[in-house]
Scaffold this active site. Structure first.
Site: not given
Ligand code: UDP
Length: 365
Positions: A169, A173, A246, A277, A299, A347, A349
Site C-alpha cells: 500500500r 516515488r 487491529r 500518528r 492514535e 483491508y 479503502d
Molecule cells: N507504514 C510504515 N510507516 C509509515 C506509514 C505506514 O511503516 O510511516 C506501513 C505500516 O506497516 C502500515 C502500512 O505501511 O500498516 C500501510 O500504511 P497506510 O498508511 O496505508 O495505512 P493506514 O493506516 O492509513 O490504513
C-alpha cells in the site's frame, strides 16, 4: 415486508441501501451504534469535522464511484501529504524525492536509486513477509527509520510475521510528488462524512441503537433478504474461531491554538513514542475551522478483544484460514448478502467498499 434488512449503516450498508432504494426496493437499516456512517462518522465541534474513528480520506480512480459519492456531498480539494517523524527529523510520505533527500541528501532520482540499490535486499523469490517486502523495496535505512518500529507499534506484531501485502500500500516515488494517493479523484466531503451519509440515506428507514443479534429472528422476519455488514465470525457464532483485528485507542484534545502541527496527518515512527500518528482534524478542511481552536487526536494501537471496535483486519495466514471457513458458509446462504470490511474481512479503502456494494447489488439484479 421489506425487500432488504441491512445490518449496519456504514459505507457498505448505506451504499447498498441507496442503490436498492433507487431501484425501487424497500429497505430497513439497523445499526447497533447510536449513529450512522460507521467508522466514517464525523462530529462537528467549533466548525471542525472530527473524524471520530480515525482519518478518512476519500480517493478513487473510478468515474462511477466518484459520481456516486458526489451525489451526496461536495468534495474539497484536500490532498494527503503525510509527514513521518523519527527522533525530531521529519520525512515525507509517500517515499519520494523529499524522503530520499532528507535521508541521504540526494537530489536526483538517479542518486536515490543508486542509494536504494546499494542496500536493497535482493531475493530470487517473492518476499515472504512485510520485512522482506520493505527491504527489497526501499532498503535498510528507510526500513529502520520509517517502517520497522512504526509497523511493530501499529500491528503489535513483528514485521516478519506480517503479510507483504500491507506494505504494498505504501507508494514509492522517484519524483518530488508527495501526494500520497496516485488517484485521479481525492477529497473530503465538505460538511463532514456524517452529512454525506445523511444525504445518502434520505428517504430510507434507519434505526440506530439496535442490536441485531439480540433478536435476530425478529429482524430477519421483516425482510426477504438480509445484507449483513458486521463481523462474519460473529454472524456464525464464532464457531470456527475468532478473527483478529487491529484495534485503536483515540486520545482527543481540544487545544486553544490556531495550529498545532501544520498538517492533517503526522506519523510518529520511532518505538519510544506510544502513538502511531497525530491527526489535526481542521487541516482536512481549512475553510470550516475556528481560528483560535484546534482538535488533535493521538492514535494508539490497542490489542484486540471481542468487545472492542474492530478497525483493521489482520490478513495473515491464520486469520485467512479461519475466514475461508466462514466464507464457505456464506457462499451457501441464499438470502444473506455479506459485504464490507468486517463481513468480507478485507483491508478496504472507502472506494473499494463502495465498489463491493456496487458489485453485490448488481448480482442481485
Ligand atoms: N507504514 C510504515 N510507516 C509509515 C506509514 C505506514 O511503516 O510511516 C506501513 C505500516 O506497516 C502500515 C502500512 O505501511 O500498516 C500501510 O500504511 P497506510 O498508511 O496505508 O495505512 P493506514 O493506516 O492509513 O490504513
Amino acid at each position: 415486508m421489506y425487500n432488504y434488512l441491512i445490518v449496519g449503516a456504514g459505507l457498505f450498508g448505506s451504499t447498498f441501501a441507496r442503490l436498492a432504494t433507487d431501484a425501487g426496493k424497500k429497505c430497513l437499516i439497523i445499526d447497533k451504534r447510536a449513529h450512522i456512517a460507521g467508522n466514517c462518522y464525523t462530529e462537528n465541534t467549533n466548525g471542525i469535522h472530527k473524524h471520530v474513528f480515525g482519518p478518512h480520506i476519500f480517493h478513487c480512480n473510478d468515474e462511477n464511484i466518484w459520481q456516486f459519492v458526489n451525489r451526496f456531498a461536495q468534495f474539497n480539494n484536500f490532498v494527503n501529504r503525510p509527514i513521518a517523524i523519527n527522533n525530531g527529523k521529519a520525512f515525507s510520505l509517500p517515499f519520494s524525492m523529499y524522503t530520499f533527500n532528507a535521508m541521504w541528501g540526494v537530489t536526483t532520482p538517479e542518486e536515490a536509486i543508486e542509494k536504494i540499490e546499494s542496500q536493497r535486499l535482493k531475493l530470487d523469490r517473492e518476499p515472504l513477509n512485510l520485512e522482506e517486502q520493505a527491504l527489497t523495496l526501499v532498503g535498510e535505512d528507510i526500513y529502520n527509520t520509517l517502517i520497522r518500529d512504526y509497523t511493530k507499534k501499529q500491528w503489535q506484531k513483528d514485521p516478519k510475521e506480517l503479510p507483504p501485502t500491507i506494505i504494498k500500500r505504501l507508494p514509492v516515488r522517484m519524483s518530488w510528488d508527495n501526494n500520497y494517493f496516485y488517484d485521479k479523484y481525492q477529497g473530503i466531503p465538505i460538511g463532514g462524512y456524517t452529512a454525506m451519509f445523511e444525504n445518502m440515506l434520505e428517504g430510507i428507514e434507519v434505526k440506530t441503537n439496535v442490536d441485531y443479534f439480540a433478536d435476530k429472528e425478529y429482524w430477519d422476519s421483516l425482510a426477504e433478504k438480509v445484507v449483513f455488514t458486521g463481523k462474519i465470525d460473529e454472524y456464525y457464532g464464532f464457531q470456527h474461531g475468532e478473527l483478529e483485528y487491529r484495534s485503536l485507542r483515540f486520545e482527543t484534545e481540544t487545544i486553544q491554538r490556531d495550529n498545532y502541527q501544520g498538517n492533517a496527518v503526522v506519523n510518529y515512527n520511532s518505538a519510544d513514542v506510544p502513538w502511531t500518528r497525530i491527526i489535526e482534524h481542521k487541516h482536512f478542511d481549512q475553510n470550516s475551522a475556528d481560528q483560535n481552536v484546534t482538535i488533535v487526536t493521538k492514535e494508539i494501537p490497542d490489542t484486540w478483544s471481542r468487545e472492542k471496535t474492530p478497525y483493521y483486519p489482520i490478513g495473515d495466514e491464520v486469520n485467512m484460514a479461519i475466514f475461508k471457513k466462514y466464507e464457505d458458509m456464506a457462499k451457501l446462504e441464499t438470502n444473506v448478502i455479506f459485504g464490507g470490511r468486517l463481513a468480507e474481512y478485507r483491508y478496504y479503502d472507502m472506494h473499494q467498499v463502495i465498489n463491493s456494494a456496487f458489485n453485490k447489488f448488481e448480482n442481485q439484479i
